[in-house]
Write an enzyme that holds these catalytic residues in place. Structure first.
Site, short mmCIF file in Angstrom:
data_model
loop_
_atom_site.label_atom_id
_atom_site.label_comp_id
_atom_site.label_asym_id
_atom_site.label_seq_id
_atom_site.Cartn_x
_atom_site.Cartn_y
_atom_site.Cartn_z
N ASP A 100 38.55 37.21 65.14
CA ASP A 100 37.54 36.16 64.90
C ASP A 100 36.43 36.52 63.91
O ASP A 100 35.25 36.24 64.18
CB ASP A 100 36.90 35.75 66.24
CG ASP A 100 37.90 35.14 67.22
OD1 ASP A 100 39.11 35.19 66.95
OD2 ASP A 100 37.47 34.61 68.27
N LYS A 102 43.62 30.03 68.04
CA LYS A 102 43.50 29.88 69.49
C LYS A 102 42.36 28.93 69.79
O LYS A 102 41.48 28.74 68.95
CB LYS A 102 43.23 31.25 70.13
CG LYS A 102 41.92 31.89 69.64
CD LYS A 102 41.70 33.26 70.24
CE LYS A 102 40.44 33.93 69.71
NZ LYS A 102 39.18 33.30 70.08
N CYS A 128 35.50 38.08 72.80
CA CYS A 128 36.89 37.96 72.34
C CYS A 128 37.54 39.31 72.05
O CYS A 128 38.74 39.47 72.26
CB CYS A 128 36.96 37.02 71.15
SG CYS A 128 36.58 35.30 71.63
#
Ligand SMILES: [Zn+2]
Length: 197
Positions: A9, A103, A145
């Site tokens: 990310d 995602k 994450c």
């Protein structure tokens, strides 16, 4: 033994100036690009994930639309599919990234292992198919994450290392606790997290 580098990310909304700004995010982008320049040959595959939410609705309660976000389970609107905020940070070198994972379409998804690749596959299967046994995890955010992706990589049976100096946290005060929990799960921690004052 084949290693994978998993970049979590590193997106505009999670770096300085983004909707869910994480301090040190741009430095992480630069650091990962330098690592790739130096060490990409050590990795059998390089994969990168993006949070990729729906524009409509609250994505399963993930977006705080009518109240203040708590920055634990609810968040400001971020990484809406197709918007500049959802794109990779411009200082992340994508030239060696072979696998792209998205995602969070309509629901919270902290782990890259919950996402799918451009051709609709799960990351663990992609890694196994190319003989990966070890996964190095870097990116944003250490305490969300990155943490969940590292736990999932371990659960999937890979040897896992978090390169903490190439991660940045939403809440730097929680980094110590996060890294301890990862170590208890048998995940190796390398380096110190970048936590700008
Ligand atoms: Zn999200």
């Amino acid at each position: 033994m084949t290693s994978a580098l998993l970049i979590i990310d590193v997106q505009n909304d999670f770096t300085e100036g983004g909707a869910l700004e994480v301090k040190g995010g741009a430095a992480v982008a630069r650091g990962i690009s330098a690592l790739l320049e130096r060490d990409a040959h050590r990795y059998g595959v390089v994969a990168a994930s993006r949070d990729w939410h729906n524009a409509e609705g609250d994505n399963g309660g993930h977006f705080a639309l009518d109240e203040e976000p708590d920055y634990m389970d609810t968040w400001p609107v971020h990484c809406v599919a197709g918007t500049p905020g959802a794109e990779y940070h411009p200082e992340l070198d994508l030239s060696r990234v072979r696998v792209h994972v998205r995602k969070g379409q309509g629901l919270p998804a902290y782990s890259a292992f919950e996402g799918t690749t451009d051709d609709g596959r799960m990351l663990a299967a992609v890694f196994r198919d190319v003989g990966v046994t070890r996964v190095d995890v870097v990116g944003i955010a250490t305490d969300h994450c990155v943490r969940e992706s590292a736990f999932d990589a371990k659960r999937a049976g890979f040897d896992v290392r978090v390169r903490a100096n190439l991660t940045a946290a939403v809440n730097p005060a929680r980094v110590g606790e996060t890294l301890r929990a990862l170590e208890v799960a048998g995940i190796e921690i390398e380096g110190e997290p970048s936590t700008p004052a």
